[in-house]
Structure formats: C-alpha cells, structure tokens
Write a protein that holds these residues in place. Structure first.
Motif: not given
Length: 98
Positions: A89-93
């Motif tokens: 999620v951190n990589q995406k957002l």
C-alpha cells in the motif's frame, strides 16, 4: 500478546508509517486524507487484510487512519502478511511519513 504488538509496531515503524503511541493490540496507522485512507483500506482488503478504515466524521477531516486489531492467536506469518500488505500500500499510495 505483547510480543505480537511489539513485533507489529516495529514492522510498521520500519516502514516509516505514522502509528499512534499505544501498548494496546489496537494499532492505528494515521494517513490523514480521507480519500487516501479509503484507498489504503481497499488495497489492504484486496490483499486479504481486514482493517477498519476510520475517516470523517468519526475523526477530523485530515485525521484518517487505518485501525488494526491484533489477537494472541495471530502468528508471525499472519503479522508478516499484514506488514507486507502495508508495504505494498505504501509503494502504491505513498502513505509513509517520509
């Protein structure tokens, strides 16, 4: 149970996520923006992780968070799966503090 809490909090901190200071098995990851928080909750759910999405009006408009609840029956594998999902999620957002 305390070992699970410590392990999970350390994992979230290592990801540079903004976690609330707690000794409780209820650990919140502060994201801020409501739309971003909802998107994070959706991605976590799609990754097989159920966590509560807390947004306005439950909290202030820029105080959205994902609330996780740990149990004594969670294994390290369960916690690692959740941490890997948060990393995704951190990589995406880009929800980390950095």
């Amino acid at each position: 149970m305390a070992e699970n809490v410590d392990y999970f909090k350390k994992g979230l901190s290592d990801l540079k996520l903004d976690i609330c200071n707690t000794e409780s098995p209820i650990i919140s990851v502060k994201i801020g923006d409501s739309l971003l928080t909802r998107a994070a909750g959706r991605l976590l759910y799609e990754a097989g992780i159920y966590a509560n999405t807390i947004v306005y009006p439950c909290v202030a408009q820029k105080n959205g968070r994902i609330r996780t609840s740990l149990m004594a029956t969670h294994t390290k594998e369960h916690l690692d799966k959740a941490l890997n999902a948060f990393e995704y999620v951190n990589q995406k957002l880009h929800i980390s503090r950095v």
